[in-house]
Every structure is written in structure tokens, then in C-alpha cells.
Motif scaffolding. Structure first.
Motif, PDB file in Angstrom:
ATOM      1  N   ILE A 109       0.824  -1.213   0.000  1.00  0.00           N
ATOM      2  CA  ILE A 109       0.000   0.000   0.000  1.00  0.00           C
ATOM      3  C   ILE A 109       0.857   1.261   0.000  1.00  0.00           C
ATOM      4  N   ASP A 110       0.291   2.311  -0.586  1.00  0.00           N
ATOM      5  CA  ASP A 110       0.810   3.650  -0.399  1.00  0.00           C
ATOM      6  C   ASP A 110       0.148   4.151   0.881  1.00  0.00           C
ATOM      7  N   PRO A 111       0.893   4.361   1.968  1.00  0.00           N
ATOM      8  CA  PRO A 111       0.257   4.710   3.251  1.00  0.00           C
ATOM      9  C   PRO A 111      -0.216   6.160   3.307  1.00  0.00           C
ATOM     10  N   ASN A 112      -0.031   6.898   2.208  1.00  0.00           N
ATOM     11  CA  ASN A 112      -0.439   8.307   2.194  1.00  0.00           C
ATOM     12  C   ASN A 112      -1.570   8.545   1.208  1.00  0.00           C
ATOM     13  N   TYR A 113      -2.531   7.648   1.179  1.00  0.00           N
ATOM     14  CA  TYR A 113      -3.599   7.821   0.224  1.00  0.00           C
ATOM     15  C   TYR A 113      -4.975   7.663   0.858  1.00  0.00           C
ATOM     16  N   PRO A 114      -5.230   8.488   1.913  1.00  0.00           N
ATOM     17  CA  PRO A 114      -6.568   8.425   2.495  1.00  0.00           C
ATOM     18  C   PRO A 114      -7.596   8.910   1.484  1.00  0.00           C
ATOM     19  N   ASP A 120      -3.699  -3.516  -3.482  1.00  0.00           N
ATOM     20  CA  ASP A 120      -5.076  -3.082  -3.301  1.00  0.00           C
ATOM     21  C   ASP A 120      -4.952  -1.755  -2.570  1.00  0.00           C
ATOM     22  N   SER A 121      -4.823  -0.650  -3.331  1.00  0.00           N
ATOM     23  CA  SER A 121      -4.469   0.636  -2.721  1.00  0.00           C
ATOM     24  C   SER A 121      -4.758   1.768  -3.706  1.00  0.00           C
ATOM     25  N   GLY A 122      -6.026   1.888  -4.080  1.00  0.00           N
ATOM     26  CA  GLY A 122      -6.400   2.997  -4.978  1.00  0.00           C
ATOM     27  C   GLY A 122      -5.656   2.970  -6.292  1.00  0.00           C
ATOM     28  N   MET A 123      -5.471   1.786  -6.879  1.00  0.00           N
ATOM     29  CA  MET A 123      -4.730   1.719  -8.147  1.00  0.00           C
ATOM     30  C   MET A 123      -5.683   1.690  -9.331  1.00  0.00           C
ATOM     31  N   SER A 124      -5.456   2.605 -10.263  1.00  0.00           N
ATOM     32  CA  SER A 124      -6.282   2.654 -11.468  1.00  0.00           C
ATOM     33  C   SER A 124      -5.865   1.562 -12.438  1.00  0.00           C
ATOM     34  N   GLU A 129      -1.332   0.316 -19.816  1.00  0.00           N
ATOM     35  CA  GLU A 129       0.124   0.121 -19.661  1.00  0.00           C
ATOM     36  C   GLU A 129       0.401  -0.858 -18.517  1.00  0.00           C
ATOM     37  N   ARG A 130      -0.279  -0.645 -17.389  1.00  0.00           N
ATOM     38  CA  ARG A 130      -0.060  -1.540 -16.240  1.00  0.00           C
ATOM     39  C   ARG A 130      -0.543  -2.948 -16.560  1.00  0.00           C
ATOM     40  N   ALA A 131      -1.641  -3.039 -17.312  1.00  0.00           N
ATOM     41  CA  ALA A 131      -2.222  -4.360 -17.596  1.00  0.00           C
ATOM     42  C   ALA A 131      -1.314  -5.211 -18.485  1.00  0.00           C
ATOM     43  N   VAL A 181       1.585  16.739  -9.531  1.00  0.00           N
ATOM     44  CA  VAL A 181       0.970  15.407  -9.593  1.00  0.00           C
ATOM     45  C   VAL A 181       1.811  14.432  -8.784  1.00  0.00           C
ATOM     46  N   GLN A 182       1.182  13.335  -8.368  1.00  0.00           N
ATOM     47  CA  GLN A 182       1.958  12.296  -7.684  1.00  0.00           C
ATOM     48  C   GLN A 182       2.692  11.450  -8.720  1.00  0.00           C
ATOM     49  N   ARG A 183       3.974  11.258  -8.467  1.00  0.00           N
ATOM     50  CA  ARG A 183       4.825  10.494  -9.377  1.00  0.00           C
ATOM     51  C   ARG A 183       4.307   9.054  -9.529  1.00  0.00           C
ATOM     52  N   GLY A 184       4.384   8.541 -10.752  1.00  0.00           N
ATOM     53  CA  GLY A 184       4.027   7.131 -10.973  1.00  0.00           C
ATOM     54  C   GLY A 184       2.537   6.857 -10.969  1.00  0.00           C
ATOM     55  N   THR A 185       1.716   7.901 -11.040  1.00  0.00           N
ATOM     56  CA  THR A 185       0.272   7.669 -11.036  1.00  0.00           C
ATOM     57  C   THR A 185      -0.280   7.692 -12.461  1.00  0.00           C
ATOM     58  N   SER A 186      -1.497   7.168 -12.606  1.00  0.00           N
ATOM     59  CA  SER A 186      -2.143   7.181 -13.916  1.00  0.00           C
ATOM     60  C   SER A 186      -2.385   8.622 -14.360  1.00  0.00           C
ATOM     61  N   GLU A 187      -2.714   9.506 -13.389  1.00  0.00           N
ATOM     62  CA  GLU A 187      -2.977  10.896 -13.790  1.00  0.00           C
ATOM     63  C   GLU A 187      -1.700  11.608 -14.221  1.00  0.00           C
TER      64      GLU A 187
HETATM   65  N1  ARG Z   1      -5.298   6.334  -9.262  1.00  0.00           N
HETATM   66  C1  ARG Z   1      -3.963   6.776  -9.512  1.00  0.00           C
HETATM   67  C2  ARG Z   1      -3.100   5.618  -9.956  1.00  0.00           C
HETATM   68  O1  ARG Z   1      -3.519   4.520 -10.005  1.00  0.00           O
HETATM   69  C3  ARG Z   1      -3.393   7.379  -8.276  1.00  0.00           C
HETATM   70  C4  ARG Z   1      -3.181   6.384  -7.268  1.00  0.00           C
HETATM   71  C5  ARG Z   1      -2.402   6.801  -6.199  1.00  0.00           C
HETATM   72  N2  ARG Z   1      -2.723   5.792  -5.237  1.00  0.00           N
HETATM   73  C6  ARG Z   1      -2.023   5.622  -4.238  1.00  0.00           C
HETATM   74  N3  ARG Z   1      -2.340   4.690  -3.411  1.00  0.00           N
HETATM   75  N4  ARG Z   1      -1.011   6.389  -4.123  1.00  0.00           N
HETATM   76  O2  ARG Z   1      -1.986   5.793 -10.288  1.00  0.00           O
END
Ligand code: ARG
Length: 247
Positions: A29-34, A88-92, A96-98, A136-142
């Protein structure tokens, strides 16, 4: 007394024999993704919508689960290298990932939003036409999507990359960037914590969240897909949404 002893002995033997022992899996998990995944300040334990979902699934599907906090940027390589078994941590779910990992069925849909300081007058149109600093957060889909859009359409913004979404919010507040792009729920989380930020509007198509696993790990894929089906049919699914997602 004797019966108890036999029972205890049997339990010990079963735990020691791999065929009887519960499988145990590690979730990265990314522990900073509330509200999806974070470390609870009071208990020091991983918590969040995804963490609680998976804990329920593990209990009901009969496996052990631990959650390992790590940097988002390296989380797929860690999965492939077997340091963890799933994300399992908010991953889109992205094409590319698939190519590299197998995704479960989608379990949630989120919009992407532009987050700005509460007193900002920036509109989504401004963000795409002015020379703003956009975080933006590095390594994210956005991050990948906006980078690609910029290349294709020549948007004049300057991109800044952050290790986590809260760090981008920090820089929004101290004026190092004017706008951040992130999933709507973490944005709502920052707003609800009274961080002095607001949404300026949505951007692009909504993302679907799924659990990433190794392509050859068919056993786990089945456990997760069946587990989510079971969870979604249980009242606990509504409870979780109320608790974490204000639904
Ligand atoms: N939904 C975006 C992604 O899959 C951002 C996810 C960031 N999630 C996280 N746990 N940091 O890349």
C-alpha cells in the motif's frame, strides 16, 4: 482435558503442514492515500477503504493478509519481484499496467480533479492555457495521462512531481504550485480536513480501481474476484462506503 489436548495438538500440526496452513499474502500500500489506504495515527495500523475491504475478504475467503507500506513509484516492480503479492491501494486499471500485471474486476470508479487553494480563481480552462505550476503524484495514472496530453497538445503548464498526494497539497498551500491533479476522493479528504483547498473542476475520464496481481497467480486472482463479489453482496460494503467515502 484430554480432548482439549488432542485439539490443540491437531491445530498445531495443521498449522505446521503447508497443505492445511492458511495461505498468507502481502498487500503493498501507499500509506499516504486516504481514504483508500493510510496508517491510522492512533493505532499505528494500516487502515482505509481498501485495507478494510481486503481484511474482510481475507477473513471470509480463508487467507491471512498483511499490508506493507511502500513508495507508490516502485510498487509494480515490487509486485513483479514478489516482494508483495498484490496492490489493493487505490490503483487505477490502465492499459500500460495491464501489460505487466493482472487486474481484478473493477471495484470503484473515481473522477480526477484539479485541486487549488481555497482563494484561487483558476478554472480548468486556465490550467490548460496558462503557464501554471501543476503538481501530480509520481508514478500515477494521472501523472502519465497529463504528461502525454501535454506532449500531444502543447499545454504550457510546468509539471512538478511529488512522492505522495498530501505533499502536493502542502506545496499548494505554501504557493510552490498553483494547482494539483489527483483522484477526487483524496482531494475530498484534504478538503474535509480543512486544509484550505477546493476543487476547481474535473479533468479527463474517470478511472476504475482494481487490485493488481502477478499474471501467473491464478489462485489469488480467483480469491480476490470471488472475495469482492461476496463483499459487495454483504451489508459491510455499505458500511465501509459510509465510513470512508461519505456515501
Ligand atoms: N489512481 C492513480 C493511480 O492509479 C493514483 C493512485 C495513487 N494511489 C495511491 N495509493 N497512491 O496511479
Amino acid at each position: 482435558m484430554k480432548k482439549l489436548l488432542v485439539c490443540a495438538l491437531l491445530a498445531a500440526v495443521m498449522a505446521a503442514v503447508p497443505a492445511f496452513a492458511k495461505k498468507s499474502y502481502v498487500n503493498g500500500i501507499d500509506p499516504n492515500y486516504p481514504p483508500f489506504a493510510y496508517v491510522d495515527e492512533k493505532t499505528g495500523q494500516p487502515a482505509g477503504f481498501d485495507v478494510d475491504s481486503l481484511n474482510w475478504i481475507a477473513k471470509n475467503m480463508g487467507f491471512e493478509i498483511t499490508h506493507k507500506p511502500m513508495a507508490w513509484d516502485g510498487i509494480i516492480p515490487a509486485l513483479v519481484a514478489k516482494q508483495i503479492d498484490m496492490v489493493d491501494s487505490g490503483m487505477s486499471i490502465t492499459p500500460e499496467r495491464a501489460k505487466v500485471v493482472e487486474f481484478s474486476d473493477p471495484y470503484w470508479t473515481v473522477s480526477r480533479v484539479f485541486l487549488v487553494p481555497a482563494n484561487s480563481t483558476l478554472t480548468p480552462q486556465d490550467v490548460l492555457t496558462k503557464k501554471v505550476k501543476l503538481g501530480v503524484q509520481r508514478g500515477t495514472s494521472e501523472a502519465n495521462a497529463i504528461k502525454q496530453e501535454q506532449q500531444e497538445k502543447g499545454y504550457p503548464f510546468e509539471l512538478r512531481f511529488y512522492e505522495s498526494a498530501p505533499l502536493a497539497v502542502e506545496d499548494l498551500l505554501n504557493g510552490r504550485i498553483e494547482v494539483a491533479l489527483m483522484d477526487e476522493l483524496p482531494a475530498d479528504d484534504a478538503i474535509s480536513k480543512g486544509r484550505g483547498v477546493k476543487k476547481a473542476g474535473t479533468h479527463g475520464e474517470p478511472d476504475k480501481f482494481g487490485v493488481a496481481m502477478r499474471k501467473d497467480d491464478k489462485e489469488l486472482q480467483k480469491l480476490i474476484n470471488d472475495g469482492y463479489k461476496k463483499l459487495m453482496a454483504d451489508p459491510y460494503w455499505q458500511e465501509l462506503q459510509k465510513k470512508y467515502l461519505n456515501k
